[in-house]
Motif scaffolding. Sequence first.
Motif, mmCIF file in Angstrom:
data_model
loop_
_atom_site.group_PDB
_atom_site.id
_atom_site.type_symbol
_atom_site.label_atom_id
_atom_site.label_comp_id
_atom_site.label_asym_id
_atom_site.label_seq_id
_atom_site.Cartn_x
_atom_site.Cartn_y
_atom_site.Cartn_z
ATOM 1 N N THR A 403 0.847 -1.189 0.000
ATOM 2 C CA THR A 403 0.000 0.000 0.000
ATOM 3 C C THR A 403 0.884 1.241 0.000
ATOM 4 O O THR A 403 2.046 1.178 0.402
ATOM 5 C CB THR A 403 -0.899 0.048 1.267
ATOM 6 N N ALA A 404 0.325 2.358 -0.461
ATOM 7 C CA ALA A 404 1.070 3.631 -0.430
ATOM 8 C C ALA A 404 0.084 4.768 -0.228
ATOM 9 O O ALA A 404 -1.061 4.695 -0.678
ATOM 10 C CB ALA A 404 1.852 3.833 -1.732
ATOM 11 N N TRP A 405 0.533 5.811 0.452
ATOM 12 C CA TRP A 405 -0.312 6.974 0.727
ATOM 13 C C TRP A 405 0.350 8.201 0.097
ATOM 14 O O TRP A 405 1.545 8.412 0.248
ATOM 15 C CB TRP A 405 -0.452 7.167 2.243
ATOM 16 N N HIS A 406 -0.464 8.991 -0.613
ATOM 17 C CA HIS A 406 0.011 10.244 -1.218
ATOM 18 C C HIS A 406 0.667 11.097 -0.127
ATOM 19 O O HIS A 406 0.153 11.192 0.988
ATOM 20 C CB HIS A 406 -1.197 10.965 -1.833
ATOM 21 N N PRO A 407 1.811 11.744 -0.405
ATOM 22 C CA PRO A 407 2.528 12.466 0.657
ATOM 23 C C PRO A 407 1.779 13.652 1.241
ATOM 24 O O PRO A 407 2.092 14.094 2.352
ATOM 25 C CB PRO A 407 3.815 12.940 -0.032
ATOM 26 N N ALA A 408 0.797 14.200 0.529
ATOM 27 C CA ALA A 408 0.120 15.399 1.050
ATOM 28 C C ALA A 408 -1.402 15.255 1.103
ATOM 29 O O ALA A 408 -2.047 15.908 1.918
ATOM 30 C CB ALA A 408 0.487 16.607 0.185
ATOM 31 N N GLU A 409 -1.988 14.427 0.257
ATOM 32 C CA GLU A 409 -3.448 14.368 0.157
ATOM 33 C C GLU A 409 -3.975 12.999 0.565
ATOM 34 O O GLU A 409 -3.226 12.045 0.679
ATOM 35 C CB GLU A 409 -3.880 14.683 -1.286
ATOM 36 N N ASN A 410 -5.300 12.932 0.753
ATOM 37 C CA ASN A 410 -5.915 11.659 1.097
ATOM 38 C C ASN A 410 -6.197 10.840 -0.157
ATOM 39 O O ASN A 410 -7.339 10.639 -0.565
ATOM 40 C CB ASN A 410 -7.202 11.895 1.896
ATOM 41 N N ILE A 411 -5.117 10.410 -0.784
ATOM 42 C CA ILE A 411 -5.192 9.513 -1.933
ATOM 43 C C ILE A 411 -4.334 8.311 -1.590
ATOM 44 O O ILE A 411 -3.187 8.464 -1.158
ATOM 45 C CB ILE A 411 -4.664 10.196 -3.215
ATOM 46 N N ILE A 412 -4.899 7.116 -1.750
ATOM 47 C CA ILE A 412 -4.143 5.911 -1.409
ATOM 48 C C ILE A 412 -4.094 4.983 -2.607
ATOM 49 O O ILE A 412 -5.000 4.966 -3.437
ATOM 50 C CB ILE A 412 -4.753 5.180 -0.190
ATOM 51 N N ALA A 413 -3.007 4.233 -2.700
ATOM 52 C CA ALA A 413 -2.842 3.228 -3.752
ATOM 53 C C ALA A 413 -2.753 1.864 -3.082
ATOM 54 O O ALA A 413 -1.976 1.675 -2.143
ATOM 55 C CB ALA A 413 -1.580 3.515 -4.561
ATOM 56 N N ILE A 414 -3.578 0.938 -3.553
ATOM 57 C CA ILE A 414 -3.672 -0.387 -2.957
ATOM 58 C C ILE A 414 -3.393 -1.424 -4.039
ATOM 59 O O ILE A 414 -4.070 -1.438 -5.073
ATOM 60 C CB ILE A 414 -5.107 -0.645 -2.400
ATOM 61 N N ALA A 415 -2.411 -2.279 -3.805
ATOM 62 C CA ALA A 415 -2.130 -3.358 -4.752
ATOM 63 C C ALA A 415 -2.820 -4.624 -4.275
ATOM 64 O O ALA A 415 -2.504 -5.131 -3.200
ATOM 65 C CB ALA A 415 -0.626 -3.587 -4.858
ATOM 66 N N ALA A 416 -3.799 -5.085 -5.061
ATOM 67 C CA ALA A 416 -4.519 -6.320 -4.742
ATOM 68 C C ALA A 416 -4.185 -7.329 -5.836
ATOM 69 O O ALA A 416 -4.784 -7.317 -6.911
ATOM 70 C CB ALA A 416 -6.014 -6.065 -4.664
ATOM 71 N N THR A 417 -3.221 -8.177 -5.578
ATOM 72 C CA THR A 417 -2.704 -9.175 -6.535
ATOM 73 C C THR A 417 -2.237 -8.477 -7.812
ATOM 74 O O THR A 417 -1.221 -7.806 -7.798
ATOM 75 C CB THR A 417 -3.760 -10.265 -6.811
ATOM 76 N N ASN A 418 -3.007 -8.579 -8.906
ATOM 77 C CA ASN A 418 -2.549 -7.932 -10.153
ATOM 78 C C ASN A 418 -3.370 -6.691 -10.494
ATOM 79 O O ASN A 418 -3.305 -6.191 -11.612
ATOM 80 C CB ASN A 418 -2.588 -8.932 -11.323
ATOM 81 N N ASN A 419 -4.135 -6.195 -9.534
ATOM 82 C CA ASN A 419 -4.921 -4.968 -9.744
ATOM 83 C C ASN A 419 -4.397 -3.849 -8.851
ATOM 84 O O ASN A 419 -4.059 -4.086 -7.687
ATOM 85 C CB ASN A 419 -6.407 -5.204 -9.408
ATOM 86 N N LEU A 420 -4.366 -2.641 -9.401
ATOM 87 C CA LEU A 420 -4.006 -1.469 -8.608
ATOM 88 C C LEU A 420 -5.260 -0.626 -8.416
ATOM 89 O O LEU A 420 -5.906 -0.238 -9.389
ATOM 90 C CB LEU A 420 -2.933 -0.640 -9.321
ATOM 91 N N TYR A 421 -5.609 -0.358 -7.159
ATOM 92 C CA TYR A 421 -6.760 0.484 -6.855
ATOM 93 C C TYR A 421 -6.260 1.811 -6.299
ATOM 94 O O TYR A 421 -5.368 1.828 -5.440
ATOM 95 C CB TYR A 421 -7.671 -0.187 -5.818
ATOM 96 N N ILE A 422 -6.840 2.897 -6.802
ATOM 97 C CA ILE A 422 -6.499 4.216 -6.265
ATOM 98 C C ILE A 422 -7.779 4.811 -5.701
ATOM 99 O O ILE A 422 -8.757 5.004 -6.427
ATOM 100 C CB ILE A 422 -5.885 5.121 -7.354
ATOM 101 N N PHE A 423 -7.791 5.041 -4.402
ATOM 102 C CA PHE A 423 -8.958 5.597 -3.733
ATOM 103 C C PHE A 423 -8.652 7.026 -3.297
ATOM 104 O O PHE A 423 -7.522 7.352 -2.935
ATOM 105 C CB PHE A 423 -9.337 4.765 -2.501
ATOM 106 N N GLN A 424 -9.709 7.837 -3.308
ATOM 107 C CA GLN A 424 -9.521 9.246 -2.977
ATOM 108 C C GLN A 424 -10.631 9.681 -2.036
ATOM 109 O O GLN A 424 -11.790 9.308 -2.210
ATOM 110 C CB GLN A 424 -9.592 10.036 -4.279
ATOM 111 N N ASP A 425 -10.256 10.469 -1.056
ATOM 112 C CA ASP A 425 -11.227 11.005 -0.115
ATOM 113 C C ASP A 425 -12.157 11.975 -0.836
ATOM 114 O O ASP A 425 -11.727 12.706 -1.722
ATOM 115 C CB ASP A 425 -10.453 11.740 0.982
#
Length: 432
Positions: A403-425
């Motif tokens: 997982t990774a979190w944007h350094p300034a904003e509420n945006i996260i990147a989630i690696a689920a097997t071979n899919n990348l999900y980007i969620f935003q507040d």
Amino acid sequence: MPSVLLSQADIISTVEFNHTGELLATGDKGGRVVIFQREPESKNAPHSQGEYDVYSTFQSHEPEFDYLKSLEIEEKINKIKWLPQQNAAHSLLSTNDKTIKLWKITERDKRPEGYNLKDEEGKLKDLSTVTSLQVPVLKPMDLMVEVSPRRIFANGHTYHINSISVNSDCETYMSADDLRINLWHLAITDRSFNIVDIKPANMEDLTEVITASEFHPHHCNLFVYSSSKGSLRLCDMRAAALCDKHSKLFEEPEDPSNRSFFSEIISSVSDVKFSHSGRYMLTRDYLTVKVWDLNMEARPIETYQVHDYLRSKLCSLYESDCIFDKFECAWNGSDSVIMTGAYNNFFRMFDRNTKRDVTLEASRESSKPRAVLKPRRVCVGGKRRRDDISVDSLDFTKKILHTAWHPAENIIAIAATNNLYIFQDKVNSDMH
């Protein structure tokens, strides 16, 4: 069979935002690096944040064979770290088990035209046909992203590299394997300096291995490394050239009542991250995430249960090797919320101020574009509420390790097997 091999190569093995959050890099088991760039906000919808689109894809590592040891070296990307940007180009380090590479990413949107001695295809003209001189001009062209290898740092590690970390001096970085940590200069590829070596004289005396390491975000002399025994060692490079003697040892005394066959395995630290402020450290072991204060070594100041309902399932998790899964953890930009992954494509967030926590799911069903994520609950026996998931029906093949979190904003990147999900507040909304 080919489809199985293809899906293995597509499994994401690391995720990393750059220092501004405008770029996001992922590495996979096939040795590829995919860089996503955030699109600028559109004028028609000023409140809509830019989305991330593929910016560049390149093959970072290829499978190799060590003929001396008769070992195959996987192409899988273990870690990616961005270097602070110095000019218009971007730079990143990527590593597999043995070799670290420095890549430069540049853009080209103009091309020179009107050479005197070359034709349009770049071939040399017959000099007797050149009757006049002209000044070459730069003409616009479609944007090209060029990725070029700048340095290859090889032969520095006998064991598998598990982490790399760029120093705040922007000149050096370190790489850690199971037993040693090396310090490299970004401009020198043929030698590194060994700063930690925990290899015993007799390998039969080996009791612990290094699991992760990271430089302090502000003090270039400080770094931390974690071990399979659940301890953290903070080292100061000013004290000695070889940092085998740590400056501080962070270790939580074990509760004898919880002692079991699995105690040592589940206490192994799989990830350690300094907070952005540099005051705290975040660690992940199999069942918990812990926050440590650099000024207090005796115990963590906060402990959060990630999936305590698995405590009764450790035996079957050991048999399936899931108990050895290495989950990562991440801070948000203000160090007030922490995030880590779990099974069944769940990931957990803990608010350090309100002490609230939430379980969310990264899956195609729950993650339609612009859909709001619904909190999930795992129940252990007893009454089940609607939408609750029984602990027995969790899918342990679906795990969120990276997982990774944007350094300034509420945006996260989630690696689920071979899919990348980007969620935003949502705009102006609370995280939960």
